[in-house]
Write an enzyme that holds these catalytic residues in place. Structure first.
Site, PDB file in Angstrom:
ATOM      1  CG  ASP A  63      -8.451  -7.530  15.199  1.00  0.00           C
ATOM      2  OD1 ASP A  63      -8.046  -8.354  16.250  1.00  0.00           O
ATOM      3  OD2 ASP A  63      -8.316  -6.367  15.262  1.00  0.00           O
TER       4      ASP A  63
ATOM      5  CG  ASP B 199       1.866  -3.230  17.251  1.00  0.00           C
ATOM      6  OD1 ASP B 199       2.447  -2.956  17.015  1.00  0.00           O
ATOM      7  OD2 ASP B 199       0.277  -3.099  17.029  1.00  0.00           O
TER       8      ASP B 199
ATOM      9  CG  ASP C 264      12.949  -4.204  20.856  1.00  0.00           C
ATOM     10  OD1 ASP C 264      12.155  -4.111  20.181  1.00  0.00           O
ATOM     11  OD2 ASP C 264      13.005  -2.864  20.241  1.00  0.00           O
TER      12      ASP C 264
ATOM     13  CB  THR D  76      10.829 -10.232  11.712  1.00  0.00           C
ATOM     14  OG1 THR D  76      10.685  -9.073  12.968  1.00  0.00           O
ATOM     15  CG2 THR D  76      10.339 -11.365  12.706  1.00  0.00           C
TER      16      THR D  76
HETATM   17  N1  SAM Z   1       5.726  -8.828  13.252  1.00  0.00           N
HETATM   18  C1  SAM Z   1       6.548  -7.999  12.041  1.00  0.00           C
HETATM   19  C2  SAM Z   1       7.985  -7.763  12.223  1.00  0.00           C
HETATM   20  O1  SAM Z   1       8.153  -8.519  13.324  1.00  0.00           O
HETATM   21  O2  SAM Z   1       8.746  -6.838  11.616  1.00  0.00           O
HETATM   22  C3  SAM Z   1       5.408  -6.553  12.355  1.00  0.00           C
HETATM   23  C4  SAM Z   1       5.962  -6.168  13.565  1.00  0.00           C
HETATM   24  S1  SAM Z   1       4.771  -4.174  13.835  1.00  0.00           S
HETATM   25  C5  SAM Z   1       5.330  -3.536  15.763  1.00  0.00           C
HETATM   26  C6  SAM Z   1       3.402  -5.439  14.259  1.00  0.00           C
HETATM   27  C7  SAM Z   1       2.172  -5.728  13.780  1.00  0.00           C
HETATM   28  O3  SAM Z   1       1.307  -6.300  13.949  1.00  0.00           O
HETATM   29  C8  SAM Z   1       1.799  -4.618  12.597  1.00  0.00           C
HETATM   30  O4  SAM Z   1       1.798  -4.676  11.560  1.00  0.00           O
HETATM   31  C9  SAM Z   1       0.160  -4.447  13.217  1.00  0.00           C
HETATM   32  O5  SAM Z   1      -1.134  -3.806  12.735  1.00  0.00           O
HETATM   33  C10 SAM Z   1       0.154  -5.789  13.449  1.00  0.00           C
HETATM   34  N2  SAM Z   1      -1.398  -6.523  15.142  1.00  0.00           N
HETATM   35  C11 SAM Z   1      -1.018  -5.797  15.346  1.00  0.00           C
HETATM   36  N3  SAM Z   1      -2.461  -6.509  16.019  1.00  0.00           N
HETATM   37  C12 SAM Z   1      -3.079  -7.010  15.590  1.00  0.00           C
HETATM   38  C13 SAM Z   1      -3.968  -8.233  14.989  1.00  0.00           C
HETATM   39  N4  SAM Z   1      -5.055  -7.927  16.475  1.00  0.00           N
HETATM   40  N5  SAM Z   1      -3.979  -8.712  13.998  1.00  0.00           N
HETATM   41  C14 SAM Z   1      -3.719  -8.509  13.474  1.00  0.00           C
HETATM   42  N6  SAM Z   1      -2.957  -8.085  13.225  1.00  0.00           N
HETATM   43  C15 SAM Z   1      -2.007  -6.856  14.257  1.00  0.00           C
END
Ligand code: SAM
Length: 217
Positions: free
Chosen positions: A95, A117, A153, A191
């Protein structure tokens, strides 16, 4: 990201030579880990790893660490990585809240946040990777001239970030709400989410932030 748990992913991640277990051990010594003095760039929340894998292939002179907290997602990046010779790319399954346990003060030269997110509810604002809480963590690990680069986006998250990042003591040195048609597009690497959402016609937003202050510390 919509998650489908992949049975056995925990064990595969644990056994992968490309995912560093016990990364705290290398705190302050990542150059030794990579065996060179190259700059260190990290992507937080990298998902399936398309962006950082392409970056690492294009820039062998930079060390990259991709960070993703879910094994089922990280597994996709590991599978891609195992087909390529990229000694400058490794992954962590942690995390992002633990970043200062893993990287020493000033050890990271650039942080990428891509399509983080959005956590739209106010009560979840602290979980946004551009919240003042996360910016304070980046402040602890980023080199004096280091940068945070953020793409999304999601207009709500982008507008929030345009306010929250300066409030946290940073300066936004460049930004656009239509990256693909702006002068920030040069050298852009997409990405997974960026490819998907721009194909749907969504404009992509990007900002670059550095710490505020006369000398940028
Ligand atoms: N960056 C990629 C893309 O643009 O295609 C993935 C986007 S996806 C919406 C966001 C990713 O961030 C998810 O796989 C989620 O598990 C990870 N993530 C969100 N909060 C996180 C955190 N606190 N630590 C590690 N990973 C995190």
């Amino acid at each position: 990201m919509r998650l489908r748990h992949i049975p056995g992913s925990e064990q595969q991640i644990e056994e992968s030579p490309f995912v560093i277990s016990g990364p705290e051990e290398f705190r302050g010594q990542w150059n030794m880990f990579f065996g060179n003095e190259n700059p260190l760039h990290i992507e937080v929340g990298m998902g399936k790893g398309r962006f950082i894998t392409e970056l690492a292939a294009a820039h062998p002179e930079i060390n990259y660490i991709g960070i993703e907290r879910y094994t089922s997602v990280l597994l996709k990046a590991v599978e891609k990585r195992s087909l390529l010779f990229l000694p400058n790319l490794y992954f962590l399954c942690v995390d992002a809240r633990t970043l200062p346990d893993i990287f020493a003060e000033g050890e990271v030269d650039r942080i990428y946040l891509n399509f983080s997110d959005p956590w739209p509810k106010d009560r979840h604002a602290k979980r946004r990777l551009t919240s003042p809480q996360f910016m304070a963590l980046y402040d602890r690990i980023l080199a004096p001239e280091g940068q945070v680069e953020f793409k999304t986006d999601n207009m709500g998250l982008f507008d929030y970030s345009l306010e929250s990042i300066p409030e946290a003591g940073w300066t936004i040195i460049a930004s656009t709400k239509d990256l693909h048609h702006s002068d920030m597009a040069e050298g852009n690497i997409m990405t997974e989410y960026e490819a998907k959402f721009s194909a749907m016609g969504n404009p992509i937003c990007k900002l670059i932030a550095v710490r505020s202050g006369e000398s940028n510390r």
